[in-house]
Design a protein around this motif. Structure first.
Motif, PDB file in Angstrom:
ATOM      1  N   GLY A 215       0.786  -1.216   0.000  1.00 37.00           N
ATOM      2  CA  GLY A 215       0.000   0.000   0.000  1.00 37.00           C
ATOM      3  C   GLY A 215       0.823   1.274   0.000  1.00 37.00           C
ATOM      4  N   GLY A 216       2.151   1.179   0.026  1.00 31.40           N
ATOM      5  CA  GLY A 216       2.987   2.370   0.053  1.00 31.40           C
ATOM      6  C   GLY A 216       4.211   2.164   0.944  1.00 31.40           C
ATOM      7  N   VAL A 217       4.906   3.244   1.157  1.00 28.31           N
ATOM      8  CA  VAL A 217       6.131   3.221   1.956  1.00 28.31           C
ATOM      9  C   VAL A 217       5.883   3.956   3.270  1.00 28.31           C
ATOM     10  CG1 VAL A 217       8.554   3.899   2.083  1.00 28.31           C
ATOM     11  CG2 VAL A 217       7.586   3.103  -0.083  1.00 28.31           C
ATOM     12  N   VAL A 218       6.315   3.330   4.369  1.00 31.38           N
ATOM     13  CA  VAL A 218       6.189   3.942   5.694  1.00 31.38           C
ATOM     14  C   VAL A 218       7.598   4.225   6.217  1.00 31.38           C
ATOM     15  CG1 VAL A 218       5.405   3.644   8.072  1.00 31.38           C
ATOM     16  CG2 VAL A 218       4.033   2.743   6.166  1.00 31.38           C
ATOM     17  N   GLU A 219       7.827   5.448   6.647  1.00 36.70           N
ATOM     18  CA  GLU A 219       9.123   5.821   7.203  1.00 36.70           C
ATOM     19  C   GLU A 219       8.942   6.280   8.649  1.00 36.70           C
ATOM     20  OE1 GLU A 219      11.316   8.627   4.963  1.00 36.70           O
ATOM     21  OE2 GLU A 219      11.830   7.213   3.364  1.00 36.70           O
ATOM     22  N   ALA A 220       9.933   5.966   9.466  1.00 37.34           N
ATOM     23  CA  ALA A 220       9.908   6.383  10.864  1.00 37.34           C
ATOM     24  C   ALA A 220      11.332   6.674  11.299  1.00 37.34           C
ATOM     25  CB  ALA A 220       9.299   5.303  11.744  1.00 37.34           C
ATOM     26  N   ARG A 221      11.496   7.722  12.078  1.00 37.17           N
ATOM     27  CA  ARG A 221      12.803   8.063  12.652  1.00 37.17           C
ATOM     28  C   ARG A 221      12.729   7.902  14.172  1.00 37.17           C
ATOM     29  NH1 ARG A 221      13.159  11.351   8.062  1.00 37.17           N
ATOM     30  NH2 ARG A 221      15.279  11.496   7.196  1.00 37.17           N
ATOM     31  N   VAL A 222      13.660   7.158  14.711  1.00 38.53           N
ATOM     32  CA  VAL A 222      13.721   6.933  16.154  1.00 38.53           C
ATOM     33  C   VAL A 222      15.127   7.268  16.624  1.00 38.53           C
ATOM     34  CG1 VAL A 222      11.930   5.167  16.178  1.00 38.53           C
ATOM     35  CG2 VAL A 222      14.302   4.495  15.819  1.00 38.53           C
ATOM     36  N   PRO A 223      15.264   7.816  17.824  1.00 39.84           N
ATOM     37  CA  PRO A 223      16.608   8.104  18.344  1.00 39.84           C
ATOM     38  C   PRO A 223      17.374   6.822  18.637  1.00 39.84           C
ATOM     39  CG  PRO A 223      14.963   8.498  20.039  1.00 39.84           C
ATOM     40  CD  PRO A 223      14.207   8.216  18.782  1.00 39.84           C
ATOM     41  N   TRP A 224      18.702   6.906  18.555  1.00 37.97           N
ATOM     42  CA  TRP A 224      19.506   5.742  18.917  1.00 37.97           C
ATOM     43  C   TRP A 224      19.272   5.424  20.400  1.00 37.97           C
ATOM     44  CZ3 TRP A 224      22.287   2.295  16.228  1.00 37.97           C
ATOM     45  CH2 TRP A 224      23.161   1.465  16.937  1.00 37.97           C
ATOM     46  N   PRO A 225      18.813   4.208  20.688  1.00 38.61           N
ATOM     47  CA  PRO A 225      18.390   3.876  22.067  1.00 38.61           C
ATOM     48  C   PRO A 225      19.585   3.706  23.008  1.00 38.61           C
ATOM     49  CG  PRO A 225      18.219   1.957  20.674  1.00 38.61           C
ATOM     50  CD  PRO A 225      18.654   3.076  19.774  1.00 38.61           C
ATOM     51  N   THR A 226      20.068   4.791  23.562  1.00 40.00           N
ATOM     52  CA  THR A 226      21.242   4.742  24.439  1.00 40.00           C
ATOM     53  C   THR A 226      21.071   3.815  25.631  1.00 40.00           C
ATOM     54  OG1 THR A 226      21.809   6.990  23.789  1.00 40.00           O
ATOM     55  CG2 THR A 226      22.813   6.151  25.810  1.00 40.00           C
ATOM     56  N   PRO A 227      19.954   3.801  26.362  1.00 37.50           N
ATOM     57  CA  PRO A 227      19.851   2.905  27.525  1.00 37.50           C
ATOM     58  C   PRO A 227      20.033   1.442  27.175  1.00 37.50           C
ATOM     59  CG  PRO A 227      18.103   4.552  27.566  1.00 37.50           C
ATOM     60  CD  PRO A 227      18.769   4.670  26.234  1.00 37.50           C
ATOM     61  N   GLN A 228      19.615   1.010  25.969  1.00 45.05           N
ATOM     62  CA  GLN A 228      19.743  -0.407  25.630  1.00 45.05           C
ATOM     63  C   GLN A 228      21.128  -0.714  25.075  1.00 45.05           C
ATOM     64  OE1 GLN A 228      17.172   1.497  24.732  1.00 45.05           O
ATOM     65  NE2 GLN A 228      15.485   0.553  25.845  1.00 45.05           N
TER      66      GLN A 228
END
Length: 232
Positions: A215-228
């Motif tokens: 149905g299309g392209v989904v983009e998401a930006r997430v911060p680099w998970p420092t605690p993990q």
């Protein structure tokens, strides 16, 4: 002039020769007779002291063994207590994780859960022993509960290298066979896992995830998970 010896002189000399040793012998016998009771008492006291010393030494050895046993018992108890505390802490973490999963599932499939389309619910990165990074991406959708979401996932890592902004795209992070993307197929959620290698001196800051779907392209930006995972 010749003077003849008298018999009395000879007797006197013999009396001296015999009488002196005899008097010493009699004196010794008298002293021994006087000291005999005290000597017997001293011998009895000496024997009693030897027995007391032996009993004290045996008691001391017994106490030393009991002290050693108590120390070992205390060490075992301490180790068992530490292990128990660690086990309880691990179980608490497992319970917390299970509660979080239950809450997540209830929000996702429950009747009152917010309806959302295909999205990135969470992204985790953890450092591995060989220097690589283990990623876990959780994809979700509950907008159309009867449909199966299929497609490919790719992501790029944005960060700083040598003082300049740098983006590491998906083909540079994974083996060639995964370059087209990692496939996914799920109804409500799916976890995608794998490993990537970041170059030396690169400091990750954000992750840009791309989901290719019919149905299309989904983009998401997430911060680099420092605690993990922290920074390399």
């Amino acid at each position: 002039m010749v003077v003849p010896r008298r018999a009395s002189d000879r007797l006197r000399r013999w009396a001296v020769r015999i009488g002196w040793p005899a008097s010493l012998l009699l004196l010794w016998a008298f002293m021994a007779w006087r000291a005999e009771p005290a000597l017997v008492e001293l011998r009895a006291e000496h024997a009693a002291l030897r027995r007391e010393h032996a009993e004290t030494a045996a008691r001391l050895e017994t106490l030393a063994q009991e002290a050693a046993n108590l120390r070992r018992s205390d060490q075992v108890s301490r180790a068992a207590n530490i292990e128990l505390q660690q086990t309880l802490a691990e179980r608490d973490e497992e319970i917390s994780a299970l509660r979080a999963d239950v809450e997540f599932y209830e929000r996702l499939v429950g009747a009152t859960g917010q309806r959302r389309g295909l999205s990135v619910h969470a992204a985790e990165f953890q450092r591995e022993a060989g220097g690589s990074w283990r990623y876990t991406l959780t994809l979700t959708q509950n907008l159309n509960r009867g449909a199966i979401s299929r497609g490919r996932m790719r992501f790029a890592v944005e960060g700083v290298e040598g003082g300049a902004l740098t983006t590491l795209d998906w083909p540079s992070l994974v083996p060639a066979e995964l370059a087209p993307g990692q496939e996914y197929s799920f109804r409500y959620f799916q976890k995608l896992e794998g490993s990537i290698v970041l170059p030396e001196g690169f400091t990750p800051q954000r992750v840009r995830v791309t989901l290719d779907a019919p149905g299309g392209v989904v983009e998401a930006r997430v911060p680099w998970p420092t605690p993990q995972g922290g920074t390399p």
